[in-house]
Design a protein around this motif. Structure first.
Motif, short mmCIF file in Angstrom:
data_model
loop_
_atom_site.label_atom_id
_atom_site.label_comp_id
_atom_site.label_asym_id
_atom_site.label_seq_id
_atom_site.Cartn_x
_atom_site.Cartn_y
_atom_site.Cartn_z
N TYR A 174 -6.13 -0.98 5.37
CA TYR A 174 -6.33 -2.43 5.49
C TYR A 174 -5.36 -3.19 4.59
CZ TYR A 174 -10.60 -1.35 8.02
OH TYR A 174 -11.49 -0.89 8.95
N VAL A 175 -5.29 -2.80 3.34
CA VAL A 175 -4.40 -3.49 2.41
C VAL A 175 -2.94 -3.18 2.73
CG1 VAL A 175 -4.42 -1.75 0.58
CG2 VAL A 175 -4.01 -4.11 0.00
N ARG A 215 -1.94 -5.46 5.48
CA ARG A 215 -1.74 -6.83 5.00
C ARG A 215 -0.42 -6.97 4.24
NH1 ARG A 215 -7.16 -6.52 3.30
NH2 ARG A 215 -6.46 -6.36 1.15
N LYS A 216 -0.02 -5.91 3.54
CA LYS A 216 1.25 -5.94 2.80
C LYS A 216 2.43 -5.51 3.67
CE LYS A 216 -0.70 -7.13 -1.03
NZ LYS A 216 -0.47 -8.41 -1.63
N THR A 221 -8.41 -1.60 -1.77
CA THR A 221 -7.54 -2.70 -2.16
C THR A 221 -7.29 -2.68 -3.67
OG1 THR A 221 -8.37 -4.02 -0.32
CG2 THR A 221 -7.27 -5.20 -2.11
N TRP A 256 -4.94 0.20 -4.47
CA TRP A 256 -3.56 -0.15 -4.09
C TRP A 256 -2.94 -1.08 -5.13
CZ3 TRP A 256 0.24 0.71 -0.51
CH2 TRP A 256 1.23 -0.26 -0.39
N CYS A 257 -3.69 -2.11 -5.52
CA CYS A 257 -3.16 -3.09 -6.48
C CYS A 257 -2.87 -2.44 -7.82
CB CYS A 257 -4.15 -4.24 -6.65
SG CYS A 257 -4.28 -5.30 -5.20
#
Length: 112
Positions: free
Chosen positions: A37-38, A41-42, A89, A92-93
């Motif tokens: 998902y993330v 988005r990226k 998320t 990932w961050c």
């Protein structure tokens, strides 16, 4: 999966290998799914997604084990899916930024 399924034709050794390898494959795809998902988005490409997962095998396996355990509890599955996306998320961050996220969300370590 077909190759794994064919391992069941081997007595004793095949079914043991099937159990171990199918668990590993399931963990890999759970990590890929909830980090996807993330990554979408990226706008990470397929190669970047795969590289991110393969470079962090123990981290992704631990993340996926937690998801798998939560998915086995009835009715908790409904909460597990959004929580796993949030966890992916955050993972990932933290991995791409190089430092842990703080409670305030500013990306700095909280003062001791």
């Amino acid at each position: 999966m077909l190759v794994l399924l064919l391992l069941n034709l081997l007595p004793i050794v095949g079914s043991t290998l099937y159990g171990i390898l199918s668990l590993g494959l399931t963990l890999f795809f759970l990590g890929w799914e909830y980090l996807g998902y993330v990554q979408d988005r990226k706008r990470a490409s397929y190669g970047q997604q795969k590289q991110f997962l393969l470079q962090r095998k123990p981290l992704i396996a631990g993340f996926s084990c937690g998801i798998l355990l939560l998915l086995t509890i009835p009715f908790l599955q409904l909460l597990c899916i959004p929580l796993a996306v949030i966890g992916g998320t955050i993972l990932w961050c933290e991995e791409t930024a190089g430092y842990p996220l703080s409670v305030g969300g500013r990306g700095k370590e909280p003062a001791p």
